[in-house]
Every structure is written in structure tokens, then in C-alpha cells.
Motif scaffolding. Structure first.
Motif, short mmCIF file in Angstrom:
data_model
loop_
_atom_site.label_atom_id
_atom_site.label_comp_id
_atom_site.label_asym_id
_atom_site.label_seq_id
_atom_site.Cartn_x
_atom_site.Cartn_y
_atom_site.Cartn_z
N ALA A 274 39.78 37.04 28.77
CA ALA A 274 39.20 36.24 29.74
C ALA A 274 38.57 35.20 29.39
O ALA A 274 37.77 35.16 28.52
N PHE A 288 38.90 41.48 29.76
CA PHE A 288 39.43 41.57 31.01
C PHE A 288 38.78 42.88 31.83
O PHE A 288 37.81 43.35 31.25
N THR A 289 39.11 43.00 33.19
CA THR A 289 38.62 43.99 33.86
C THR A 289 39.01 45.55 33.39
O THR A 289 40.02 45.57 32.80
N GLU A 291 40.11 47.77 34.87
CA GLU A 291 41.51 48.05 35.63
C GLU A 291 42.79 47.63 34.80
O GLU A 291 43.82 48.05 34.71
N TYR A 292 42.57 46.31 34.23
CA TYR A 292 43.54 45.63 33.40
C TYR A 292 43.83 46.73 32.19
O TYR A 292 45.01 46.86 31.97
N TYR A 293 43.11 47.17 31.55
CA TYR A 293 42.97 47.86 30.43
C TYR A 293 43.62 49.11 30.60
O TYR A 293 44.35 49.97 29.87
N LEU A 295 46.15 49.80 32.42
CA LEU A 295 47.73 49.44 32.36
C LEU A 295 48.05 49.43 30.98
O LEU A 295 49.55 49.81 30.78
N LEU A 300 50.60 41.65 29.98
CA LEU A 300 50.58 41.19 31.18
C LEU A 300 49.57 40.27 31.41
O LEU A 300 48.42 40.30 30.70
N GLY A 302 46.24 38.51 33.03
CA GLY A 302 44.97 39.03 33.27
C GLY A 302 44.29 37.94 33.99
O GLY A 302 44.07 36.69 33.81
N LYS A 303 43.50 38.23 34.96
CA LYS A 303 42.50 37.62 35.98
C LYS A 303 41.45 37.09 34.75
O LYS A 303 40.85 37.71 34.20
N SER A 304 41.00 35.75 35.31
CA SER A 304 40.15 35.13 34.34
C SER A 304 38.90 34.35 35.47
O SER A 304 39.46 33.77 36.26
N GLU A 350 44.69 32.89 35.94
CA GLU A 350 45.37 33.94 35.30
C GLU A 350 45.39 33.30 33.58
O GLU A 350 45.83 32.40 33.54
#
Length: 576
Positions: A274, A288-289, A291-293, A295, A300, A302-304, A350
Motif C-alpha cells: 500500500a 495491505f489490510t 483481509e487482503y493477506y 486471500l 490481486l 490491494g486497496k491503498s 488500488e
């Protein structure tokens, strides 16, 4: 053959030649006498003739002096350069902040390593993606670096996707960025007749934010990629970004930047992360959050919370939300402003791991040696428009007074109207939903230098590394930055912007010790130290646990029985 051993003591190449000629004659006579195979003798004879030729042509080894042993450019690179070449390379390095001498000698179409996540090579992308306009911003960039950026964009972007390249010159003074660059651009136009290449030149230096907006105004493509000119794009860089934007026109995307080292221009792989910032608005990477990891797929997006400066967005959406704040000066802060605005005004940001761009990391920025001057001003501008009740956190990060700081941030009335017109969410929403890792510092009461009014000295963090704070003449620079929280902690030497970091607290180590300590707050708590203080402006500084006071005696900082010494902190946020 023992005569060859004598090479070590022969003094000149001529002596070596005489010896080898004599050997050749002796070998020739021996061959005739022994009836040796003639072809083999000829082959051996030719080999020795070649050896003789090598002796004639071998240059005398010349030892060169390292002229700039303290220059960062020559720390790992440039060992074989002549003194003249060293001078040229060093001069160019000072002017550009990276190795132009080497860049000028590298191929414009050099291959880059594939540094993408392994799963990226397995992905396929739609054929009907939106077309792309690339905006390149530059100010006195090296000509070979700009050429390499252009070459990589043209050769590594599918022709049916690349509509145009807009080159924005922020009033460069370098002569080769005029005629010589024009000639190269005309060559590219002839080689790529379907490609639109536009040059925009400012008649005065306007800064990064204004230059990027100039490029956006000149663009006509569906999507704009706003890039620095000291980059090289990787294969398949555009398709992953365009795919995300095709799926959601309100997403602003960023590639993952690989680092191109300033000295040897090698490409170093950077992991996806991020793009974030601290309260001074310096950009930084972080994870990243969680929740991202979960997955377990690093390919994919990732939100930033923000962007680093390079970004790709739908052109019309970027216009709808105000492009960039053109009131920003020179450099810094515009990336954070964009990130906050996109998130709070209806979009998202992202980072796309399957898109890679190699970016030269300058050793220094020649156009402004001290970036903090522009950064302070731009950060205060961002705070005034977007940060609501948290805007004072910018002041404390830069140790500026809340009022009358003397820095002109320019007219922000239009940006405030934009925020109102777009009905953007408050900054509290951004902290809660987009960047919860940023510490709101909402229970901070005061900050700045902490002065003992009786001793006329200030609290100072002392030697680093170390755990011994000291009393020192007041200068109010970073070693003397202190922060007092409503909970009673007193930080010295700076404050961390993020919840995952630990500050350093002044501590009463134990009752048998008169020396105060300076430890990470969690560590001090675990060891039973007293880190909570009772303090009123202009009065004593008393430890809540031991009831002893922080005082100065004979210029030494001590914790002892309270004698009524008075302390005063520079700036008050809330009355206490």
C-alpha cells in the motif's frame, strides 16, 4: 619451454618479442630434424605468432586514481573509468541525481527482468479495453532517460491501446531537451504514424501538480497514465490497470514500482504494498489490510490510502473530482491530497501488482535540495481543505505553531468549494474506513520544546542510540520535540504517526535511581517503569507513580524530590 618462465623478469615488450622469435626458429629447426608432422608444426607455429601479436597489441596497464572516493556514485560503480570519465560522470551525477554517464551508454530498448508475481503470467485480459494516453512530466531530465521512457512505452504497450503520449516540460533549461529531443520525437512519429505525440512546454516552472494537470488537459484518451519521465515500463504494464478501470471507472490505480538504482541503474524488485503517508505527508510503503493477506494471492489488487505520485485513472472521472490541486508548489503533498479526495469523494485507490514500472530513485533532487520547504507549505494546504478537526496534526508533525506560522498556503477557496460541491465525506470517515492505521492523536494536549523556566534549559532526547535523556540549551529542533498526551505520557524526540509504532516515553526507572530513562512506552510499562506524568503549564512535572519530579540541577536532568521547578511546553492544543 623453460625460457617462458623468464617473462617475469624481462623488462620490456621488445625483450619478450626477441625471446619468442628465437623460440619459433628453434621449434622450426627441431620439426625439420625429427620429421614431425608438418601440419601440426604449422598450427603450433601460428599459435606462437598470435601470442607474439598479442604481446605487441596488449596495452600497458595504467592505474587510475579514484578521484571522488566519497561520492555516492562511486561507492559500488565506476572502478574501471579513466580520470576524465570519472570527472564527467560525477558532474552529470551532481546535475541529475542519477548516473547519466551510464544511461547515455545503455541501449534505449534494454530488457527488463520480469519481476511480477508468478500468477500474473497466467492471467488474460479483455481485448476491448479503453485506450490510453500517457503523460510524461519532466524538468531538466537527462535526454537518454526520456528517450528510454518513450521507447519502453511505445514498445511495451499494445498499439491498439496506446493513443497518445503527452510530454510536459516544466520549463527546462537544458538545450538538448529542445532540438535534440524534437528530432527524436519526429523519428518516433515517423515510425509510429498512428501514435499522437504532443509536447506541452511551460514558460515558467510551475511544479509537479500543475504540470500533471497540464498533461491531463492536453489528453483525449479514455484513460490517462500520469508518469514521471525517469521510468521504464515493463511488458504487460498497461493491461492490468486498464482492466481495473474498465470494471470500475471511479477507481484510481497505481502500478507497483521497481527501484532503478541511481548508480548502476539496475532494476531491483519491489514487493506489492500500500502507498501511504505520515502526518508530515511524507510518502511511505506499508502492508495491505489483514483481509487482503487472508486471500493468499499476491497478484490481486490491494486497496491503498494514497498514491505515490504515479497513477492511472479514467480521464473524465479525474476531471469530475478536480484532477490535481494546481495550487501546490514544486513537489510533495499532491499525492496525499489526491488519495484523500478520491476516497472521500466517491472513488477508491488500488495498487495493481501485475502492473510493473521501473522508476529511477534519485540520490538527490537537483531542482530543490531542501524539499521540506515546499512540503511544509503543501501539507498545510492539504490540511486546511481536507482534514477538518485533525488539521493541527500537520502543525505538530512539522513543529509549527497552530496560529501565525508565517507560511502562505495560497488561496484554497476553490478547493473548498469543490469539496462542498462533490459532497465529500468528512476526514473522520477516511480515518475510520480507509486509513485506520494512522494514529489520530486526538488526545494530544501540547507539543514542542519543553523548557525548564528555572534552569533556562530544555528537555532533550540525548545520544541516539541510548536511553538517557538530558538537559540541553534550547534550540527547538527535532531532538527536543516533546508531546504530552491527556493520558499522561510524555514523548521526547518525535512522535510516531501510526498506531503500529511505539513512541519513546520519559520514565522514572526506579526509586533508587535519579537518572530518568527514555524507552519505548510498551517496554517501559512491561518493566514497571513510571511513564505517566501530571503536568500543568508553568508548573512542576511530577511522576504519577513515584511522586518525584523531573528537574535540572547543575545542568543535569534528574528525577528527585520535588523542589517546585517550573516547566513550559511551546504549543497548547487543548487547555489542561
Amino acid at each position: 619451454m623453460c625460457q617462458i618462465c623468464q617473462d617475469n623478469v624481462l623488462k620490456t615488450v621488445e625483450e619478450k618479442q626477441d625471446v619468442i622469435q628465437k623460440m619459433l626458429r628453434e621449434d622450426h629447426d627441431r620439426c625439420r630434424q625429427s620429421g614431425k608432422d608438418v601440419q601440426a608444426a604449422v598450427k603450433e607455429h601460428r599459435g606462437k605468432q598470435e601470442d607474439l601479436q598479442d604481446q605487441k597489441e596488449a596495452p600497458k596497464e595504467k592505474k587510475t586514481t579514484k578521484l571522488f572516493p566519497n561520492s555516492p556514485l562511486f561507492k559500488e560503480w565506476g572502478g574501471g573509468l579513466s580520470e576524465e570519465e570519472q570527472r564527467e560522470a560525477q558532474t552529470l551525477f551532481q546535475s541529475y541525481g542519477y548516473n547519466v554517464f551510464l544511461s547515455d551508454r545503455l541501449p534505449l530498448d534494454r530488457a527488463l527482468p520480469d519481476t511480477r508475481e508468478p500468477r500474473c503470467s497466467e492471467k488474460s485480459y479483455p481485448k476491448d479495453l479503453p485506450n490510453l494516453g500517457v503523460v510524461l512530466i519532466y524538468l531538466n531530465e537527462a535526454l537518454s532517460v526520456i528517450k528510454r521512457a518513450l521507447q519502453s512505452i511505445i514498445s511495451r504497450t499494445p498499439k491498439h491501446l496506446l493513443k497518445e503520449i503527452i510530454m510536459v516540460d516544466d520549463n527546462s533549461s537544458n538545450e538538448d531537451l529542445k532540438g535534440d529531443l524534437d528530432i527524436y520525437v519526429k523519428y518516433l512519429e515517423q515510425e509510429n504514424p498512428s501514435l499522437r505525440i504532443i509536447k506541452v512546454r511551460h514558460n515558467e516552472q510551475r511544479g509537479l501538480s500543475y504540470a500533471r494537470a497540464s498533461g491531463w488537459r492536453a489528453a483525449t484518451a479514455d484513460v490517462v497514465a500520469i508518469l514521471d519521465a525517469h521510468i521504464e515500463v515493463h511488458e504487460m504494464w498497461a493491461e492490468p490497470l486498464l482492466t481495473q478501470i474498465k470494471a470500475n471507472r471511479t477507481v484510481v490505480t497505481s502500478p507497483v514500482f521497481d527501484k532503478v538504482t541511481f548508480d548502476d541503474l539496475k532494476v531491483i524488485k519491489y514487493q506489492p504494498a500500500a502507498q501511504a503517508f505520515d502526518w508530515a505527508l511524507w510518502c511511505m510503503y506499508e502492508g495491505f489490510t489483514p483481509e487482503y493477506y487472508k486471500l493468499k494471492d499476491a497478484s490481486l489488487p490491494g486497496k491503498s490510502p494514497s498514491v505515490m505520485g504515479i497513477f492511472v485513472a479514467e480521464r473524465t472521472f479525474l476531471g469530475e473530482i478536480g484532477v490535481l490541486d494546481e495550487g501546490m508548489k514544486v513537489y510533495g503533498g499532491e499525492n496525499v491530497e489526491l488519495g484523500i479526495r478520491v476516497w472521500t469523494c466517491g472513488g477508491s485507490v488500488e495498487v495493481v501488482p501485475c502492473s510493473k514500472v521501473a522508476h529511477i530513485e534519485r540520490h538527490h533532487k537537483p531542482y530543490m535540495p531542501d524539499l521540506s520547504l515546499a512540503m511544509k507549505r503543501n501539507a498545510l494546504r492539504v490540511a486546511e481543505v481536507w482534514m477538518d478537526e485533525y488539521k493541527h496534526n500537520i502543525n505538530l508533525a512539522w513543529n509549527l505553531p497552530l496560529e501565525n506560522h508565517g507560511i502562505d498556503i495560497g488561496d484554497v477557496s476553490e478547493r473548498k468549494k469543490l469539496r462542498e460541491r462533490l459532497k465529500c465525506k468528512p476526514f473522520q470517515w477516511y480515518l475510520d474506513n480507509v486509513y485506520p492505521k494512522l494514529d489520530s492523536l486526538d488526545n494530544l494536549l501540547a507539543y514542542g520544546g519543553m523548557k525548564n523556566l528555572d534552569a533556562e534549559m530544555c528537555l532533550d532526547q540525548g545520544p541516539v542510540p541510548g536511553h538517557r535523556p538530558i538537559a540541553y540549551t534550547c534550540h527547538y529542533y527535532s531532538p527536543q520535540y516533546t508531546y504530552f498526551r491527556a493520558t499522561g505520557e510524555l514523548y521526547v524526540g518525535g512522535i510516531k504517526s501510526h498506531k503500529y509504532n511505539d513512541n519513546r516515553c520519559i520514565a522514572d526507572v526506579d526509586n533508587n535511581n535519579t537518572e530518568p530513562g527514555l524507552y519505548k512506552c510498551k517496554e517501559a510499562m512491561q518493566k514497571g517503569m513510571g511513564i505517566y506524568w501530571d503536568f500543568t503549564q508553568g508548573k512542576e512535572l511530577r511522576n504519577r507513580q513515584s511522586k518525584r519530579c523531573l528537574e535540572i540541577k547543575n545542568n543535569v536532568l534528574l528525577i528527585q524530590e520535588c523542589s517546585g521547578q517550573r516547566w513550559e511546553i511551546q504549543y497548547i492544543i487543548k487547555a489542561f
